[in-house]
Write a protein that holds these residues in place. Structure first.
Motif, PDB file in Angstrom:
ATOM      1  N   SER A 151       0.800  -1.232  -0.161  1.00 30.54           N
ATOM      2  CA  SER A 151      -0.004  -0.014   0.103  1.00 30.54           C
ATOM      3  C   SER A 151       0.680   1.218   0.042  1.00 30.54           C
ATOM      4  N   PHE A 152       2.154   1.232  -0.102  1.00 33.39           N
ATOM      5  CA  PHE A 152       3.244   2.174  -0.047  1.00 33.39           C
ATOM      6  C   PHE A 152       3.437   2.566  -1.404  1.00 33.39           C
ATOM      7  N   SER A 153       3.923   3.826  -1.561  1.00 32.05           N
ATOM      8  CA  SER A 153       4.650   4.355  -2.921  1.00 32.05           C
ATOM      9  C   SER A 153       5.533   5.376  -2.683  1.00 32.05           C
ATOM     10  N   ILE A 154       6.597   5.355  -3.511  1.00 29.86           N
ATOM     11  CA  ILE A 154       7.520   6.549  -3.497  1.00 29.86           C
ATOM     12  C   ILE A 154       7.027   7.839  -4.056  1.00 29.86           C
ATOM     13  N   ASN A 155       6.957   8.826  -3.066  1.00 28.62           N
ATOM     14  CA  ASN A 155       6.510  10.202  -3.319  1.00 28.62           C
ATOM     15  C   ASN A 155       7.622  10.869  -4.287  1.00 28.62           C
ATOM     16  N   VAL A 156       7.593  10.740  -5.407  1.00 26.30           N
ATOM     17  CA  VAL A 156       8.510  11.612  -6.451  1.00 26.30           C
ATOM     18  C   VAL A 156       8.408  13.067  -6.204  1.00 26.30           C
ATOM     19  N   THR A 157       7.000  13.779  -6.100  1.00 26.35           N
ATOM     20  CA  THR A 157       6.932  15.016  -5.746  1.00 26.35           C
ATOM     21  C   THR A 157       7.654  15.443  -4.721  1.00 26.35           C
ATOM     22  N   PHE A 158       7.720  14.596  -3.610  1.00 25.12           N
ATOM     23  CA  PHE A 158       8.497  14.925  -2.330  1.00 25.12           C
ATOM     24  C   PHE A 158      10.064  15.152  -2.513  1.00 25.12           C
ATOM     25  N   ALA A 159      10.409  14.116  -3.537  1.00 27.84           N
ATOM     26  CA  ALA A 159      11.800  13.844  -3.764  1.00 27.84           C
ATOM     27  C   ALA A 159      12.217  14.997  -4.541  1.00 27.84           C
ATOM     28  N   ARG A 160      11.520  15.598  -5.460  1.00 26.39           N
ATOM     29  CA  ARG A 160      11.998  16.770  -6.246  1.00 26.39           C
ATOM     30  C   ARG A 160      11.747  18.054  -5.556  1.00 26.39           C
ATOM     31  N   SER A 161      11.004  18.197  -4.465  1.00 26.08           N
ATOM     32  CA  SER A 161      10.841  19.222  -3.702  1.00 26.08           C
ATOM     33  C   SER A 161      11.875  20.052  -2.965  1.00 26.08           C
ATOM     34  N   PHE A 162      11.670  21.414  -2.800  1.00 28.66           N
ATOM     35  CA  PHE A 162      12.773  21.936  -2.104  1.00 28.66           C
ATOM     36  C   PHE A 162      12.941  21.462  -0.779  1.00 28.66           C
ATOM     37  N   LEU A 163      11.981  20.791   0.146  1.00 29.50           N
ATOM     38  CA  LEU A 163      12.370  20.037   1.545  1.00 29.50           C
ATOM     39  C   LEU A 163      13.118  18.643   1.103  1.00 29.50           C
ATOM     40  N   GLY A 164      12.509  17.867   0.372  1.00 36.53           N
ATOM     41  CA  GLY A 164      13.172  16.780   0.013  1.00 36.53           C
ATOM     42  C   GLY A 164      14.864  16.636  -0.420  1.00 36.53           C
ATOM     43  N   ILE A 165      15.019  17.857  -1.418  1.00 37.45           N
ATOM     44  CA  ILE A 165      16.433  17.881  -1.892  1.00 37.45           C
ATOM     45  C   ILE A 165      17.420  18.320  -0.659  1.00 37.45           C
ATOM     46  N   PHE A 166      16.756  19.214   0.153  1.00 34.55           N
ATOM     47  CA  PHE A 166      17.554  19.759   1.320  1.00 34.55           C
ATOM     48  C   PHE A 166      17.736  18.705   2.394  1.00 34.55           C
ATOM     49  N   GLU A 167      16.874  18.113   2.442  1.00 30.28           N
ATOM     50  CA  GLU A 167      16.701  17.066   3.508  1.00 30.28           C
ATOM     51  C   GLU A 167      17.918  15.794   3.297  1.00 30.28           C
ATOM     52  N   ALA A 168      17.817  15.492   1.990  1.00 30.51           N
ATOM     53  CA  ALA A 168      18.773  14.440   1.302  1.00 30.51           C
ATOM     54  C   ALA A 168      20.372  15.208   1.355  1.00 30.51           C
ATOM     55  N   VAL A 169      20.539  16.332   1.188  1.00 28.94           N
ATOM     56  CA  VAL A 169      21.839  17.050   1.413  1.00 28.94           C
ATOM     57  C   VAL A 169      22.191  17.020   2.797  1.00 28.94           C
ATOM     58  N   ILE A 170      21.278  17.418   3.738  1.00 25.66           N
ATOM     59  CA  ILE A 170      21.561  17.323   5.103  1.00 25.66           C
ATOM     60  C   ILE A 170      22.007  15.906   5.591  1.00 25.66           C
ATOM     61  N   ILE A 171      21.203  14.867   5.092  1.00 26.53           N
ATOM     62  CA  ILE A 171      21.502  13.524   5.629  1.00 26.53           C
ATOM     63  C   ILE A 171      22.939  12.952   5.114  1.00 26.53           C
ATOM     64  N   LEU A 172      23.412  13.555   3.778  1.00 25.91           N
ATOM     65  CA  LEU A 172      24.615  13.231   3.274  1.00 25.91           C
ATOM     66  C   LEU A 172      25.750  13.884   4.135  1.00 25.91           C
TER      67      LEU A 172
END
Length: 211
Positions: free
Chosen positions: A31-52
């Motif tokens: 029932s889960f799906s990958i949210n591509v919209t979030f991954a491409r959003s400002f928040l998603g990109i910045f969170e990925a950078v912060i994690i790295l």
């Protein structure tokens, strides 16, 4: 959830924003799906950078370990690693919650993520700044600690920018309220919403208020 994503989604996709704003990729038969919209959003990109950046900071701090230095300044290095590790774990969990849309399931719908992201970002920005200054003062001639200091300050800047735009998003997307704390942060008061935000309509926000 932040302003840049909201602007692009409302200006470019206004005619059918409810249908085109959100893009997902199903995960098998679950029932889960990958949210591509979030991954491409400002928040998603910045969170990925912060994690790295936090992961790199931890690796650098570990690579600089030295018995003599740890004996003298072990608590300082421990504080830095605690902050970097906390940021890594917190943002990784948050990223997973949004990337597979867990935020729309169970009791997570009740979590005020607009306010949550701002508060967490502000807190960790301050802690990362302090930890980086402490590390810079006790490099002890170790290249690993020097690199950890550099990545610590870079992480501080990135998180500061992320927090600033999340504050703008909080002011823009949060529903009018009489909460004194939110009003101090710039969220419109509920009793004056008609004069300050005449266009506000909670039924038509769609996905714009999330990323």
């Amino acid at each position: 959830m932040c302003v840049w994503f909201w602007m692009s989604s409302t200006e470019e996709n206004a005619p059918n924003s409810q249908e085109t704003d959100r893009q997902t990729i199903p995960i098998g038969s679950t029932s889960f799906s990958i949210n591509v919209t979030f991954a491409r959003s400002f928040l998603g990109i910045f969170e990925a950078v912060i994690i790295l950046l936090s992961l790199i900071s931890l690796i650098c701090a570990g690579a600089g370990a030295n018995l003599a230095c740890d004996y003298n300044y072990g608590s300082n290095y421990g504080f830095y690693e605690f902050v970097a590790g906390s940021v890594f774990i917190t943002y990784l969990i948050d990223y997973v919650i949004f990337i597979i849309s867990i935020d729309e399931k169970l009791c997570l719908k009740l979590v005020p993520f607009l306010f949550w992201h701002f508060v967490v970002g502000a807190m960790f920005t301050l802690l990362y700044l302090i930890a980086s200054i402490v590390m810079a003062a006790h490099i002890c001639g170790q290249g690993g600690y020097a690199a950890a200091t550099v990545f610590g300050f870079i992480s501080t800047v990135v998180m500061g920018i992320h927090t600033y735009f999340c504050l703008l998003s909080l002011r823009h997307d949060h529903a009018p309220t009489d909460n004194k704390v939110l009003n101090m942060l710039g969220v419109p008061q509920e009793n004056s919403a008609s004069s300050q935000s005449p266009q506000y309509d909670p039924e038509n926000l769609g996905e714009s208020s999330k990323y």
